[in-house]
Design an enzyme around this catalytic site. Structure first.
Site, PDB file in Angstrom:
ATOM      1  N   PRO A 107       0.842  -1.200   0.000  1.00  8.06           N
ATOM      2  CA  PRO A 107       0.000   0.000   0.000  1.00  8.06           C
ATOM      3  C   PRO A 107       0.876   1.249   0.000  1.00  8.06           C
ATOM      4  CG  PRO A 107       0.119  -0.953   2.188  1.00  8.06           C
ATOM      5  CD  PRO A 107       0.830  -1.898   1.290  1.00  8.06           C
ATOM      6  N   SER A 162       7.284   4.675   9.226  1.00 10.02           N
ATOM      7  CA  SER A 162       7.440   3.680   8.164  1.00 10.02           C
ATOM      8  C   SER A 162       6.167   2.873   7.964  1.00 10.02           C
ATOM      9  CB  SER A 162       8.621   2.759   8.481  1.00 10.02           C
ATOM     10  OG  SER A 162       8.191   1.739   9.355  1.00 10.02           O
ATOM     11  N   LYS A 163       6.139   2.157   6.854  1.00 11.83           N
ATOM     12  CA  LYS A 163       5.003   1.293   6.557  1.00 11.83           C
ATOM     13  C   LYS A 163       4.781   0.308   7.695  1.00 11.83           C
ATOM     14  CE  LYS A 163       4.885   1.101   1.534  1.00 11.83           C
ATOM     15  NZ  LYS A 163       4.785   0.241   0.358  1.00 11.83           N
ATOM     16  N   ARG A 164       5.894  -0.122   8.266  1.00 13.43           N
ATOM     17  CA  ARG A 164       5.789  -1.131   9.331  1.00 13.43           C
ATOM     18  C   ARG A 164       5.123  -0.574  10.584  1.00 13.43           C
ATOM     19  NH1 ARG A 164      10.348  -1.970   6.932  1.00 13.43           N
ATOM     20  NH2 ARG A 164      11.476  -0.599   8.352  1.00 13.43           N
TER      21      ARG A 164
END
Ligand code: GLU
Length: 508
Positions: free
Chosen positions: A16, A264-266
């Site tokens: 995403p 971050s994405k995480r």
């Protein structure tokens, strides 16, 4: 002649789109539209190992939701297509060949396991191995092997990569529109892989060829790409495209709320707010990450929130429409330091945008929530309830908490209010209030005057005590809009019923 502004947003479909990426897209869009230029959506999918199904559609849906309109792109076509790098694959090899012919690149045959071994040897001596101007002479490449041997290996199908050949000890300058001149010595840079024998270019080569052939005038992207910029500048030089090299602008990082590191994405939902524009269902793990849209943020609010993360117009006003942002935006006012995400501020923006919606609009969005709660209320009542409470809501979903008592009578009463306000004589006063309501025309002002002026004030009674207990019976707590507005909306019978129930149920 002034060059036409053409910018691109070039995400890789590896999952995403992160809100940092959305901000990059937005800044590109503001800049392009301010200059009457073109905005391109290019999909950079050269790294097939990181390809995630559904990511490209997600990116398009997210950017469409936010109101970013592209002039060209993978989803709408255009004169400079194709706009997906995997569809452009056949055109890259000639450029890799050109760099080899001109001496700016070379073939390298070193196997992954050999490179690993060397890396380990270096590590054991506490050194870092880099394939560069110093080490390339000891490796298996077309600079160390004879021309015949190179030809033999390629003809026999031995896998190879093409690496960029950085000149030794050369000062490379990246002119950055935000950071000024960024200097880098070529000795510190590794000979990046540009192309592989399976015919796929790497990000670096494809990105430069595409920007050149798509006539991109400005590259506006995240700061994480600044370390790659010297290579990109050198590639323009190597191809002889320096005259039309795009201008670079590297945007500051989006940081976690505490300023400790990159958002971050995480981070997913770990920090209590979404990092993705839309909800994302991971096709592999099945994990669901929340999105701004599903959380009830308005797209205009998200645009406004992101616009201010790393940029400000230098005026006090904070609420701006897309068109206003397009007019005001400037690369000069982008900060060099990272921008901390502030969730409270994000909610504040949504609150402001919610207030700009008509009551009917909000009520229509609220209806499905009420239905989910099993409440089938007439539109008129919902609209009135919304009108009275919307200023306390940041999201449509907050309205349930604010309005539930209009639709369901309280079954519990806030013990803190009881403790503070419910004194022995309260039932007597509330009975009197019942009598007044029964005998007064059911109109807001008349009821107000009869209860407040003619009863409480005239008899010098404790206003706070009586009114709060009155409210407690109707609402169950010390909250809600003007009490007589509540009375009017509940109607005479319901108001009286709730008062009677309160008097019966609430005990000291
Ligand atoms: N594909 C790169 C990314 O995913 C684009 C970097 C650039 O804009 O040059 O961010």
């Amino acid at each position: 002649m002034e060059r036409k502004v053409r910018v691109r947003f070039a995400p890789s479909p590896t999952g995403p789109l992160h809100i940092g990426g959305v901000r990059t897209a937005l800044y590109n869009y503001f800049f392009a539209k301010q200059h009457g230029g073109d905005m391109i959506l290019r999909i950079e999918d050269t790294d097939q190992t990181r390809f995630v199904p559904g990511a490209e559609d997600y990116i398009i849906e997210a950017l469409t939701w936010l109101g970013i309109k592209f002039d060209e792109g993978v989803h709408i076509g255009g004169n400079y297509g194709p706009y997906r790098q995997s569809d452009r694959k056949p055109m890259y090899k000639q450029y890799a060949d050109q760099l080899i012919e001109t001496g700016w690149a070379y073939y390298a045959f070193d196997k992954a396991e050999d490179l690993d071994k060397i890396r380990k040897e270096y590590e054991s001596q506490k050194k870092n191995f880099q394939y560069d101007c110093n080490t390339r002479k000891d490796m298996q490449n077309s600079l160390t092997l004879s021309a015949e041997e190179v030809k033999r290996r390629i003809d026999s199908g031995e896998p190879y990569v093409v690496r960029f050949k950085f000149p030794a000890d050369t000062e490379i300058v990246v002119h950055d529109l935000i950071r000024g001149d960024v200097h880098m010595n070529s000795n510190l840079l590794d000979d990046k892989v540009l192309f592989k024998s399976d015919g796929m270019p790497t990000y670096h080569l494809a990105n430069i060829i595409d920007d050149h052939t798509m006539e991109v005038s400005h590259v506006i992207r995240g700061e994480e790409w600044l370390p790659s910029a010297p290579l990109h500048v050198m590639l323009y030089k190597a191809f002889g495209w320096e005259d039309t090299m795009p201008q670079f602008a590297h945007l500051p990082l989006l940081l976690k709320p505490d300023g400790n590191g990159k958002l971050s994405k995480r981070d997913g939902d770990r920090l209590g707010f979404p990092v993705f524009p839309l909800e994302w269902h991971d096709p592999k793990s099945g994990e669901i990450s929340s999105g701004y849209r599903e959380k009830g943020y308005y797209p205009e609010a998200v645009v406004n929130i992101l616009a201010f993360l790393g940029w400000n117009p230098g005026v006090e006003q904070e609420i701006f429409s897309m068109d206003e942002l397009i007019k005001l935006f400037s690369l000069e006012r982008i900060s060099k330091s990272g921008a901390k995400f502030d969730v409270e501020k994000a909610k504040w923006f949504n609150h402001k945008y919610l207030q700009t919606k008509t009551t009917q609009e909000i009520a229509a969005q609220f209806m499905p929530i009420l239905q989910q709660k099993g409440i089938d209320a007439p539109a008129q009542l919902v609209e009135k309830a919304v009108e009275l409470t919307k200023e306390r809501a940041s999201f449509v979903s907050d309205l349930w908490e604010q309005t539930a008592f209009f639709f369901v009578a309280p079954t519990e009463y806030d013990p803190a209010v009881i403790k503070k306000r419910w004194k022995e004589d309260v039932p007597t006063h509330l009975k009197k209030v019942i009598e007044i309501i029964e005998n007064t025309p059911f109109e807001k002002q008349k009821l107000h005057d009869a209860v407040i002026e003619e009863y409480i004030t005239a008899n010098q009674l404790n206003m706070g005590q009586i009114m709060n207990c009155f409210r407690l019976c109707l609402v169950g707590a010390a909250k809600g809009p003007d009490l007589f507005e509540i009375v009017m909306l509940l109607g005479k019978d319901e108001t009286l019923a709730r008062l009677r129930r309160g008097i019966e149920t609430i005990k000291l």
